[in-house]
Design a protein around this motif. Structure first.
Motif, mmCIF file in Angstrom:
data_model
loop_
_atom_site.group_PDB
_atom_site.id
_atom_site.type_symbol
_atom_site.label_atom_id
_atom_site.label_comp_id
_atom_site.label_asym_id
_atom_site.label_seq_id
_atom_site.Cartn_x
_atom_site.Cartn_y
_atom_site.Cartn_z
ATOM 1 N N GLY A 80 -6.821 -3.030 3.639
ATOM 2 C CA GLY A 80 -6.817 -4.543 3.079
ATOM 3 C C GLY A 80 -6.246 -5.421 4.118
ATOM 4 N N PHE A 81 -6.245 -6.684 3.722
ATOM 5 C CA PHE A 81 -5.621 -7.943 4.324
ATOM 6 C C PHE A 81 -4.499 -8.424 3.935
ATOM 7 C CE2 PHE A 81 -10.047 -7.798 5.863
ATOM 8 C CZ PHE A 81 -10.022 -8.366 7.217
ATOM 9 N N THR A 82 -3.488 -8.842 4.794
ATOM 10 C CA THR A 82 -2.421 -9.689 4.199
ATOM 11 C C THR A 82 -2.928 -10.873 3.484
ATOM 12 O OG1 THR A 82 -2.231 -10.585 6.274
ATOM 13 C CG2 THR A 82 -0.960 -8.661 6.049
ATOM 14 N N LYS A 83 -2.035 -11.704 2.882
ATOM 15 C CA LYS A 83 -2.405 -12.612 2.131
ATOM 16 C C LYS A 83 -2.856 -14.031 2.907
ATOM 17 C CE LYS A 83 0.358 -11.864 -2.314
ATOM 18 N NZ LYS A 83 1.249 -12.434 -3.095
ATOM 19 N N ASP A 84 -2.508 -14.047 4.267
ATOM 20 C CA ASP A 84 -2.928 -15.321 4.955
ATOM 21 C C ASP A 84 -3.855 -14.677 5.877
ATOM 22 O OD1 ASP A 84 -1.750 -13.527 6.614
ATOM 23 O OD2 ASP A 84 0.089 -14.823 7.104
ATOM 24 N N ASP A 97 8.809 3.822 6.060
ATOM 25 C CA ASP A 97 8.975 2.718 6.458
ATOM 26 C C ASP A 97 7.575 1.701 6.123
ATOM 27 O OD1 ASP A 97 11.177 2.647 7.798
ATOM 28 O OD2 ASP A 97 10.367 3.558 9.894
ATOM 29 N N TRP A 98 6.595 2.445 6.317
ATOM 30 C CA TRP A 98 5.218 2.030 5.718
ATOM 31 C C TRP A 98 5.418 1.644 4.080
ATOM 32 C CZ3 TRP A 98 0.744 0.035 6.139
ATOM 33 C CH2 TRP A 98 -0.222 0.005 5.171
ATOM 34 N N ASP A 99 6.077 2.425 3.337
ATOM 35 C CA ASP A 99 6.271 1.748 1.948
ATOM 36 C C ASP A 99 7.023 0.612 1.951
ATOM 37 O OD1 ASP A 99 4.929 4.078 1.049
ATOM 38 O OD2 ASP A 99 6.574 5.130 0.786
ATOM 39 N N SER A 100 8.052 0.353 2.755
ATOM 40 C CA SER A 100 8.814 -0.947 2.901
ATOM 41 C C SER A 100 8.100 -2.065 3.438
ATOM 42 C CB SER A 100 10.122 -0.704 3.901
ATOM 43 O OG SER A 100 10.698 0.401 3.455
ATOM 44 N N TRP A 101 7.089 -1.638 4.636
ATOM 45 C CA TRP A 101 6.190 -2.956 5.194
ATOM 46 C C TRP A 101 5.369 -3.231 3.850
ATOM 47 C CZ3 TRP A 101 1.055 -3.791 5.609
ATOM 48 C CH2 TRP A 101 0.787 -5.055 6.413
ATOM 49 N N LEU A 102 4.692 -2.339 3.245
ATOM 50 C CA LEU A 102 3.767 -2.675 2.182
ATOM 51 C C LEU A 102 4.205 -3.357 0.992
ATOM 52 C CD1 LEU A 102 0.735 -2.059 1.751
ATOM 53 C CD2 LEU A 102 1.362 0.033 0.830
ATOM 54 N N ALA A 103 5.577 -3.113 0.565
ATOM 55 C CA ALA A 103 6.035 -3.779 -0.226
ATOM 56 C C ALA A 103 6.317 -5.360 0.005
ATOM 57 C CB ALA A 103 7.388 -3.400 -0.680
#
Length: 575
Positions: free
Chosen positions: A80-84, A157-163
């Motif tokens: 997926g993409f980030t919101k921006d 760290d991936w889970d943190s970035w995804l959050a």
């Protein structure tokens, strides 16, 4: 009155006197290029830099990883993409088998990419197994994999970035409410093989059958290549707009010649974003059916605009002005397909377009500061509009000074400049090697005098007998002057001879706006004979005709090289 108007037209850029002062007199000879730049236009360089710096900053992103592997892996899935839409994330399972059974490298991870630049900005480990290094040692690709994995962060760290960066999921689809994608082959497949494309809901399926055997491949006079495929976006009720062109990277040699195992396939998935501005193309080829001796061919990821393609290139400006300009253009309705860095800095910024994209280029010109010049590109390419940001919008604009229009007019109206190259004898000061001086003159006035080489390169500091390699000698071939758009150019070919080896270093020198410049250069290494170069003037610049001296003294034309450069104009001079 007619004579008066003629004088004014000829001297308008050079004189401030009125027509009454010039009538019935011969036009005075224009002076040589002024040595001092025009201060008023010099200030505009800093103003251009300040105007780009005043554009709103683009959304912040993590800096690119030091070691990049690109976007080619054996298996990739878009998350997926980030919101921006400034970044996107993929899940990667890269199970790479080295040739000749020399081990395997498994790299499973989540990676985040910058949407504009395509660079990886973060990577999070899922699983890493290095089965090559244990037994077979390194090769170049293995070393690049090893360097890359040192940057991996943990799965937590991936889970943190995804959050912190929730992703917008994007569905693979060939059709949307706004239009559809089509794909076509540009030529026939080679050696009697067959290729077919099938439309599916997620994009396309490419099937390649009747693959030639390895023996057929090796026996071919020219190594066969896969036909290029062109995928286009067709908005509702509008003409097709090319989106991406590629050659399928399929493992297509039928190694064992078995007719049952001579087919391979590739999935081509299109992921148009919900905001209808971009599309991510995911190419996923598969190995030949029944072949378990190699890994799946590497897939590819392409990011494109959903429509016309606009690219921003930073060529001396730095990446920050490029990102600011991109954000500003997107805020005003345009979509930037890519940002990239040009290897060679440009002193001048500009806008370039292809085909019928002039209106888009004019829109970009209106939206960006400085009324950047627009120029048409003749060469083919996938980008419709390219915005080049040079040193004039960079972090140190004070290192450039703009020459005024009167300097350009003076150079064009002045007597012609002549270039001469003179070979000077060897001296102790030049390490017993000859040198060449290039001089620019105008009538009897010396404008510039430059030694092109002060001493021999790699000259031995010991005797020929001790080295056993033979002495190095340096000779020069000097071509005739060619004038293009009022500017003189001359070709100089330097040959360094060491025993049986000769290295030719050639350069095209020109004169404009107060100094000598190198307009084009190349180096050629050849055993024995060297190449002579002749310049031929054409409508679109110069062509270098390279001819090899044969043993019998005759010349044989070996290649032609079009010199793609624009003759020097009075634009910038570096301090």
């Amino acid at each position: 009155m007619e004579a008066c108007l003629g004088v004014v037209a000829m001297l308008s850029a050079l004189m401030l006197t009125g027509c009454s002062e010039a009538k019935d007199k011969a036009a005075p000879r224009a002076k040589a290029t002024p040595k001092a730049p025009v201060e008023e236009t010099s200030k505009s360089v800093a103003a251009l830099h300040d105007a780009f710096e005043a554009l709103p900053a683009s959304p912040p992103l993590l800096p690119p990883l030091e070691h990049q592997l690109g976007t080619s892996y054996t298996k990739t899935k878009l998350l997926g993409f980030t919101k921006d839409y400034r970044a996107y994330a993929v899940a990667i399972e890269h199970d790479y088998l080295f040739d000749n059974g020399e081990g395997e490298f498994k790299l499973h991870m989540h990676q985040v990419f910058d949407t504009w630049t395509g660079e990886g900005i973060a990577a999070y480990e899922v699983k890493v197994e290095d089965k090559r290094g244990e037994r077979f040692g390194d090769n170049d690709y293995h070393r690049s994999l090893q360097r890359f994995v040192t940057q991996l962060e943990s799965d937590s760290d991936w889970d943190s970035w995804l959050a912190q960066n929730p992703l917008i999921k994007v569905k693979a689809q060939r059709k949307t409410d706004a239009g559809e994608f089509k794909i076509a082959m540009t030529r026939r497949p080679p050696l009697g093989s067959k290729m077919a494309t099938t439309e599916v809901s997620t994009g396309f399926r490419v099937k390649w059958s009747n693959l030639p055997s390895g023996e057929m491949f090796e026996a071919a006079k020219r190594k066969p290549r896969t036909p290029r495929l062109l995928a286009s976006w067709i908005p509702n009720g509008e003409d097709a707009q090319p989106s991406v062109s590629f050659r399928p990277e399929m493992a297509w040699i039928n190694r064992n010649g078995d007719p049952k195992n001579n087919t391979t396939q590739m999935q081509v998935k299109a992921y148009p974003t919900p905001d209808e501005r971009r599309v991510l193309w995911l190419l996923q080829p598969s190995r030949i059916h029944g072949d378990a001796t190699t890994h799946d061919p590497l897939g590819r990821v392409f990011m494109r605009a959903l429509g016309r393609q606009i690219k921003v290139v930073h060529a001396g400006s730095g990446v920050d002005p490029a990102r600011r300009a991109s954000a500003h253009l997107e805020a005003n309705g345009l979509t930037i397909a890519a940002i990239s860095k040009q290897a060679k800095d440009s002193e001048v910024s500009g806008i370039y377009y292809r085909g019928d994209a002039l209106d888009i280029a004019k829109n970009v010109q209106e939206l960006l500061p400085g009324k950047l010049p627009i120029e048409e590109l003749q060469a083919n390419g996938w980008v419709d509009v390219i915005i080049v940001l040079g040193m004039d919008v960079g972090p140190e604009p004070d290192k450039l000074v703009r020459w005024g229009a009167d300097a350009t007019a003076a150079l064009e109206a002045a007597p012609p400049v002549n270039l001469t190259a003179m070979v000077e004898p060897a001296t102790a000061a030049t390490n017993n090697c000859p040198t060449v001086r290039l001089r620019a003159t105008q009538d009897d006035t010396l404008l510039d005098d430059v030694p092109l080489q002060e001493e021999c390169e790699d000259a031995p500091d010991y005797s020929c007998e001790e080295s056993g390699e033979g002495c190095e000698t340096t000779t020069y071939e000097i071509g005739k002057q060619v004038t293009v758009e009022g500017r003189p150019y001359i070709w100089i070919h330097t040959i360094y001879s060491m025993k049986d080896n000769e290295i030719g270093s050639s350069a095209l020198y020109g004169y404009g706006c107060g100094g000598l410049t190198v307009a084009w250069s190349f180096t050629n290494q050849d055993q024995g004979d060297f190449f002579e170069v002749e310049l031929r003037e054409g409508k679109r610049g110069l062509t270098a005709i390279m001819s090899e001296n044969a043993a019998d003294g005759t010349k044989a034309e070996t290649s032609k090289e079009r010199l793609v450069w624009r003759p020097a104009k009075c634009i910038y001079e570096r301090k």
